[in-house]
Design a protein around this motif. Structure first.
Motif, PDB file in Angstrom:
ATOM      1  N   TRP A   1      -7.078  15.983   4.896  1.00 32.87           N
ATOM      2  CA  TRP A   1      -5.879  16.821   4.940  1.00 32.87           C
ATOM      3  C   TRP A   1      -4.728  16.115   5.649  1.00 32.87           C
ATOM      4  O   TRP A   1      -3.573  16.378   5.369  1.00 32.87           O
ATOM      5  CB  TRP A   1      -6.161  18.144   5.636  1.00 32.87           C
ATOM      6  CG  TRP A   1      -7.240  18.946   4.977  1.00 32.87           C
ATOM      7  CD1 TRP A   1      -7.618  18.882   3.661  1.00 32.87           C
ATOM      8  CD2 TRP A   1      -8.095  19.899   5.584  1.00 32.87           C
ATOM      9  NE1 TRP A   1      -8.660  19.759   3.430  1.00 32.87           N
ATOM     10  CE2 TRP A   1      -8.969  20.395   4.584  1.00 32.87           C
ATOM     11  CE3 TRP A   1      -8.217  20.393   6.877  1.00 32.87           C
ATOM     12  CZ2 TRP A   1      -9.919  21.361   4.849  1.00 32.87           C
ATOM     13  CZ3 TRP A   1      -9.169  21.357   7.133  1.00 32.87           C
ATOM     14  CH2 TRP A   1     -10.012  21.829   6.124  1.00 32.87           C
ATOM     15  N   ARG A   2      -5.056  15.232   6.601  1.00 33.53           N
ATOM     16  CA  ARG A   2      -4.049  14.483   7.358  1.00 33.53           C
ATOM     17  C   ARG A   2      -4.409  13.004   7.363  1.00 33.53           C
ATOM     18  O   ARG A   2      -5.581  12.642   7.347  1.00 33.53           O
ATOM     19  CB  ARG A   2      -3.952  14.969   8.805  1.00 33.53           C
ATOM     20  CG  ARG A   2      -3.321  16.323   8.948  1.00 33.53           C
ATOM     21  CD  ARG A   2      -3.023  16.634  10.413  1.00 33.53           C
ATOM     22  NE  ARG A   2      -2.254  17.844  10.522  1.00 33.53           N
ATOM     23  CZ  ARG A   2      -0.927  17.895  10.488  1.00 33.53           C
ATOM     24  NH1 ARG A   2      -0.227  16.793  10.355  1.00 33.53           N
ATOM     25  NH2 ARG A   2      -0.294  19.037  10.592  1.00 33.53           N
ATOM     26  N   CYS A   3      -3.391  12.171   7.415  1.00 38.09           N
ATOM     27  CA  CYS A   3      -3.593  10.719   7.445  1.00 38.09           C
ATOM     28  C   CYS A   3      -4.165  10.313   8.810  1.00 38.09           C
ATOM     29  O   CYS A   3      -3.592  10.670   9.841  1.00 38.09           O
ATOM     30  CB  CYS A   3      -2.264  10.018   7.193  1.00 38.09           C
ATOM     31  SG  CYS A   3      -2.381   8.220   7.282  1.00 38.09           S
ATOM     32  N   PRO A   4      -5.264   9.555   8.847  1.00 36.22           N
ATOM     33  CA  PRO A   4      -5.798   9.105  10.128  1.00 36.22           C
ATOM     34  C   PRO A   4      -4.958   8.008  10.789  1.00 36.22           C
ATOM     35  O   PRO A   4      -5.145   7.710  11.962  1.00 36.22           O
ATOM     36  CB  PRO A   4      -7.200   8.596   9.784  1.00 36.22           C
ATOM     37  CG  PRO A   4      -7.182   8.339   8.333  1.00 36.22           C
ATOM     38  CD  PRO A   4      -6.128   9.208   7.733  1.00 36.22           C
ATOM     39  N   LEU A   5      -4.017   7.434  10.062  1.00 37.50           N
ATOM     40  CA  LEU A   5      -3.173   6.385  10.643  1.00 37.50           C
ATOM     41  C   LEU A   5      -1.907   6.955  11.282  1.00 37.50           C
ATOM     42  O   LEU A   5      -1.492   6.516  12.336  1.00 37.50           O
ATOM     43  CB  LEU A   5      -2.802   5.359   9.573  1.00 37.50           C
ATOM     44  CG  LEU A   5      -3.974   4.622   8.921  1.00 37.50           C
ATOM     45  CD1 LEU A   5      -3.473   3.715   7.809  1.00 37.50           C
ATOM     46  CD2 LEU A   5      -4.747   3.841   9.954  1.00 37.50           C
TER      47      LEU A   5
ATOM     48  N   ASN B   1      -1.125  10.645  11.036  1.00 39.56           N
ATOM     49  CA  ASN B   1      -1.361  12.071  11.254  1.00 39.56           C
ATOM     50  C   ASN B   1      -0.457  12.989  10.437  1.00 39.56           C
ATOM     51  O   ASN B   1      -0.390  14.182  10.684  1.00 39.56           O
ATOM     52  CB  ASN B   1      -1.298  12.436  12.737  1.00 39.56           C
ATOM     53  CG  ASN B   1      -2.078  13.709  13.025  1.00 39.56           C
ATOM     54  OD1 ASN B   1      -3.125  13.936  12.439  1.00 39.56           O
ATOM     55  ND2 ASN B   1      -1.559  14.534  13.896  1.00 39.56           N
ATOM     56  N   ARG B   2       0.232  12.479   9.434  1.00 41.69           N
ATOM     57  CA  ARG B   2       1.038  13.335   8.549  1.00 41.69           C
ATOM     58  C   ARG B   2       0.122  14.048   7.562  1.00 41.69           C
ATOM     59  O   ARG B   2      -0.947  13.560   7.216  1.00 41.69           O
ATOM     60  CB  ARG B   2       2.048  12.507   7.766  1.00 41.69           C
ATOM     61  CG  ARG B   2       3.148  11.948   8.612  1.00 41.69           C
ATOM     62  CD  ARG B   2       4.214  11.309   7.738  1.00 41.69           C
ATOM     63  NE  ARG B   2       5.183  10.625   8.570  1.00 41.69           N
ATOM     64  CZ  ARG B   2       5.663   9.432   8.310  1.00 41.69           C
ATOM     65  NH1 ARG B   2       5.288   8.781   7.226  1.00 41.69           N
ATOM     66  NH2 ARG B   2       6.531   8.880   9.109  1.00 41.69           N
ATOM     67  N   MET B   3       0.590  15.216   7.077  1.00 41.68           N
ATOM     68  CA  MET B   3      -0.132  15.935   6.022  1.00 41.68           C
ATOM     69  C   MET B   3      -0.156  15.057   4.772  1.00 41.68           C
ATOM     70  O   MET B   3       0.863  14.454   4.425  1.00 41.68           O
ATOM     71  CB  MET B   3       0.555  17.263   5.706  1.00 41.68           C
ATOM     72  CG  MET B   3       0.471  18.275   6.820  1.00 41.68           C
ATOM     73  SD  MET B   3      -1.190  18.890   7.106  1.00 41.68           S
ATOM     74  CE  MET B   3      -1.404  19.937   5.697  1.00 41.68           C
ATOM     75  N   LEU B   4      -1.291  14.991   4.104  1.00 38.09           N
ATOM     76  CA  LEU B   4      -1.409  14.173   2.901  1.00 38.09           C
ATOM     77  C   LEU B   4      -1.026  14.990   1.666  1.00 38.09           C
ATOM     78  O   LEU B   4      -1.642  16.015   1.374  1.00 38.09           O
ATOM     79  CB  LEU B   4      -2.835  13.647   2.750  1.00 38.09           C
ATOM     80  CG  LEU B   4      -3.259  12.588   3.763  1.00 38.09           C
ATOM     81  CD1 LEU B   4      -4.721  12.238   3.584  1.00 38.09           C
ATOM     82  CD2 LEU B   4      -2.400  11.344   3.640  1.00 38.09           C
ATOM     83  N   THR B   5       0.001  14.535   0.980  1.00 41.72           N
ATOM     84  CA  THR B   5       0.398  15.143  -0.287  1.00 41.72           C
ATOM     85  C   THR B   5       0.112  14.179  -1.437  1.00 41.72           C
ATOM     86  O   THR B   5      -0.161  14.599  -2.547  1.00 41.72           O
ATOM     87  CB  THR B   5       1.890  15.533  -0.278  1.00 41.72           C
ATOM     88  OG1 THR B   5       2.664  14.390   0.050  1.00 41.72           O
ATOM     89  CG2 THR B   5       2.143  16.629   0.736  1.00 41.72           C
ATOM     90  N   ALA B   6       0.200  12.896  -1.164  1.00 44.54           N
ATOM     91  CA  ALA B   6      -0.184  11.836  -2.096  1.00 44.54           C
ATOM     92  C   ALA B   6      -0.990  10.846  -1.262  1.00 44.54           C
ATOM     93  O   ALA B   6      -0.561  10.448  -0.187  1.00 44.54           O
ATOM     94  CB  ALA B   6       1.046  11.173  -2.698  1.00 44.54           C
TER      95      ALA B   6
END
Length: 66
Positions: free
Chosen positions: A27-31, A33-38
């Motif tokens: 759900w979030r980028c581990p690098l 921490n933004r929400m993943l949309t793509a």
């Protein structure tokens, strides 16, 4: 980036033991921490402690965030 079947135990700048539930679920980028949309597959990881004690695919921002 590695093949999904190749399990990794480290990645530069990423503390696998500190991955959050939202990051482990994709759900979030581990690098960043933004929400993943793509997203894109970073690889399959396992750690000795934390949420990644079983092999887990980690997904990151489609566009390189760092």
């Amino acid at each position: 980036m590695t093949a999904p079947t190749e399990v990794q135990t480290t990645f530069p700048g990423l503390e696998l033991e500190r991955i959050t539930f939202e990051q482990a679920k994709g759900w979030r980028c581990p690098l960043c921490n933004r929400m993943l949309t793509a997203d894109r597959l970073l690889g399959t990881f396992v750690a000795e402690a934390g949420l990644l004690t079983d092999p887990t695919e980690l997904w990151v921002c489609a566009e390189p965030c760092r």
